[in-house]
Design an enzyme around this catalytic site. Structure first.
Site, PDB file in Angstrom:
ATOM      1  N   ARG A  37       4.643 -16.365  -2.315  1.00 27.70           N
ATOM      2  CA  ARG A  37       3.904 -17.344  -1.504  1.00 27.70           C
ATOM      3  C   ARG A  37       4.762 -17.907  -0.377  1.00 27.70           C
ATOM      4  NH1 ARG A  37      -1.295 -16.206  -2.596  1.00 27.70           N
ATOM      5  NH2 ARG A  37      -1.623 -16.018  -4.844  1.00 27.70           N
ATOM      6  N   HIS A  67       6.397  -5.006  -3.966  1.00 29.67           N
ATOM      7  CA  HIS A  67       5.219  -5.613  -3.333  1.00 29.67           C
ATOM      8  C   HIS A  67       5.675  -6.659  -2.332  1.00 29.67           C
ATOM      9  CE1 HIS A  67       1.259  -7.267  -2.740  1.00 29.67           C
ATOM     10  NE2 HIS A  67       0.726  -6.594  -3.742  1.00 29.67           N
ATOM     11  N   TYR A  70       2.474 -12.158  -0.435  1.00 26.03           N
ATOM     12  CA  TYR A  70       1.080 -12.327  -0.041  1.00 26.03           C
ATOM     13  C   TYR A  70       0.951 -13.006   1.325  1.00 26.03           C
ATOM     14  CZ  TYR A  70      -0.243 -11.354  -4.915  1.00 26.03           C
ATOM     15  OH  TYR A  70      -0.437 -10.774  -6.139  1.00 26.03           O
ATOM     16  N   HIS A 107      -0.393  -5.701   1.634  1.00 23.66           N
ATOM     17  CA  HIS A 107      -1.772  -5.922   2.035  1.00 23.66           C
ATOM     18  C   HIS A 107      -1.839  -5.813   3.554  1.00 23.66           C
ATOM     19  CE1 HIS A 107      -2.705  -8.550  -1.778  1.00 23.66           C
ATOM     20  NE2 HIS A 107      -2.288  -7.332  -2.074  1.00 23.66           N
ATOM     21  N   GLU A 142      -2.523  -1.114   0.751  1.00 26.81           N
ATOM     22  CA  GLU A 142      -3.328  -1.372  -0.447  1.00 26.81           C
ATOM     23  C   GLU A 142      -4.809  -1.469  -0.102  1.00 26.81           C
ATOM     24  OE1 GLU A 142      -3.656  -4.615  -4.107  1.00 26.81           O
ATOM     25  OE2 GLU A 142      -1.789  -4.444  -2.967  1.00 26.81           O
ATOM     26  N   ASP A 176      -6.295  -0.200  -5.769  1.00 26.04           N
ATOM     27  CA  ASP A 176      -6.474  -1.284  -6.738  1.00 26.04           C
ATOM     28  C   ASP A 176      -7.891  -1.216  -7.296  1.00 26.04           C
ATOM     29  OD1 ASP A 176      -7.254  -3.990  -7.706  1.00 26.04           O
ATOM     30  OD2 ASP A 176      -5.221  -4.524  -7.093  1.00 26.04           O
ATOM     31  N   HIS A 179      -9.999  -4.333  -6.632  1.00 21.48           N
ATOM     32  CA  HIS A 179     -10.326  -4.461  -5.213  1.00 21.48           C
ATOM     33  C   HIS A 179     -11.432  -3.499  -4.784  1.00 21.48           C
ATOM     34  CE1 HIS A 179      -6.115  -6.280  -4.114  1.00 21.48           C
ATOM     35  NE2 HIS A 179      -6.802  -7.018  -4.967  1.00 21.48           N
ATOM     36  N   HIS A 211      -3.035   0.110  -8.839  1.00 21.95           N
ATOM     37  CA  HIS A 211      -3.022  -1.194  -9.498  1.00 21.95           C
ATOM     38  C   HIS A 211      -4.219  -1.200 -10.444  1.00 21.95           C
ATOM     39  CE1 HIS A 211      -0.737  -3.396  -6.027  1.00 21.95           C
ATOM     40  NE2 HIS A 211       0.069  -2.723  -6.833  1.00 21.95           N
ATOM     41  N   ASP A 224     -12.195 -10.482  -5.241  1.00 23.74           N
ATOM     42  CA  ASP A 224     -10.805 -10.233  -5.616  1.00 23.74           C
ATOM     43  C   ASP A 224     -10.286 -11.224  -6.656  1.00 23.74           C
ATOM     44  OD1 ASP A 224      -8.184  -9.434  -5.847  1.00 23.74           O
ATOM     45  OD2 ASP A 224      -7.560 -10.156  -3.883  1.00 23.74           O
ATOM     46  N   HIS A 226      -8.806 -10.801 -10.491  1.00 26.63           N
ATOM     47  CA  HIS A 226      -8.420  -9.860 -11.535  1.00 26.63           C
ATOM     48  C   HIS A 226      -8.733 -10.422 -12.923  1.00 26.63           C
ATOM     49  CE1 HIS A 226      -5.152  -7.894  -8.750  1.00 26.63           C
ATOM     50  NE2 HIS A 226      -6.322  -8.044  -8.156  1.00 26.63           N
ATOM     51  N   GLU A 256      -1.771  -5.559 -13.052  1.00 27.63           N
ATOM     52  CA  GLU A 256      -1.643  -6.859 -12.389  1.00 27.63           C
ATOM     53  C   GLU A 256      -2.625  -7.857 -13.021  1.00 27.63           C
ATOM     54  OE1 GLU A 256      -0.447  -6.136  -7.790  1.00 27.63           O
ATOM     55  OE2 GLU A 256      -2.552  -5.872  -8.303  1.00 27.63           O
TER      56      GLU A 256
END
Length: 278
Positions: A37, A67, A70, A107, A142, A176, A179, A211, A224, A226, A256
């Site tokens: 973040r 990864h 975000y 992303h 992704e 994913d 997704h 993913h 989105d 999970h 994830e």
């Protein structure tokens, strides 16, 4: 055997992640390159990288996935944010050259009312600037759920990026399951059709990682969120069938799900057992 693992914390370094993965029966894993973040990053420890490379090879580990945070947005309307994305991705790729067998997943970003075409232009510009022909690391776009103004909500949007990247041999896709389901691709009732479409638009040779997530939401919801394996709207049977496909089971498959380490261990065992009985 499936190359199956989960997301791990990178706070203790690469060797610790490798040891934790092995302890729960994983032979791949994913980690954030820095604060997910934010943008803070630990000092590069090349000795730790070398120790991990040796340990992972000795234990038969497969490809792992790094990864990007975000908060990285390669197609922001704000030039400062795009410059920050450039700096972070360039630095991440430099660091990852010290790690064997790693993919770098990100992303594509959100165009924030500029339009997909403008967003795509910015992403392509960034990738053409940072991807070098001599790098070892493959960069993965992704598949996205289509929340807000995300770029990458369709296979066609990802293809439009790939087609314009100069060193596209260093570029692939991470699929994913949550997704694409939330994005409207029905892997529950028509996985064959979805994968045929992926192959036609992008090409299965571009698919490098998966993913694996269930979804809290319904098909085409563009939300989105999970869910634990088998507790969402995709369901255990569909997910097991999906990873049993020849084109999927050869890839690194990363969980994830909203889980802790014991929960990941249980999901890994459950999935391996289910696939072995297919």
């Amino acid at each position: 055997m499936l190359t199956l693992g989960c997301h791990l914390s990178a706070s203790k370094g690469f060797l610790s992640m490798g040891e934790e993965a092995v302890s729960i029966g994983a032979n791949t894993f994913q980690f954030f390159t820095r604060n997910p973040r934010g943008f803070k990053v630990k000092e590069l420890d090349t000795d730790d990288c070398a120790a991990f490379n040796k340990y992972w090879e000795e234990h038969g580990g497969g490809r792992i996935v790094a990864h990007a945070p975000y908060t990285l947005n390669a197609c922001s309307a704000d030039p400062h944010i795009r410059e920050l994305a450039h700096m972070i991705m360039s630095d991440d790729l430099m660091r990852l050259e010290y790690v064997s067998g790693v993919y770098y997943n990100f992303h594509p970003g959100s165009h924030v009312k500029q339009g997909v075409e403008v967003g795509t232009d910015y992403i392509v510009e960034l990738l053409n600037d940072i991807i070098k022909p001599e790098q070892k690391t493959i960069v993965l776009l992704e598949t996205m759920a289509g929340k807000g103004s995300e770029v990458g909500r369709t296979f066609e949007e990802l293809r439009a990026i790939i087609d314009r990247v100069e060193h596209s041999d260093k570029l692939g896709v991470c699929l994913d399951t949550c997704h694409i389901f939330d994005g409207g691709y029905d892997i529950v009732n028509d996985a064959d059709g979805v994968m045929e479409q992926f192959d036609k638009v992008i090409g299965l040779d571009r698919l490098y990682a998966v993913h694996l997530n269930d979804s809290k939401n319904t098909l085409g919801s563009h939300k989105d969120r999970h869910e634990l394996i088998g507790e969402g709207n995709i369901g255990l049977d569909a997910l097991v069938s999906f990873i049993s496909r020849p084109e999927i089971r050869k890839l690194p498959i990363v969980l994830e799900t909203p889980n802790d380490i014991p929960g990941y261990k249980a999901e890994i065992e459950m999935l391996r057992n289910a696939v072995s009985h297919k």
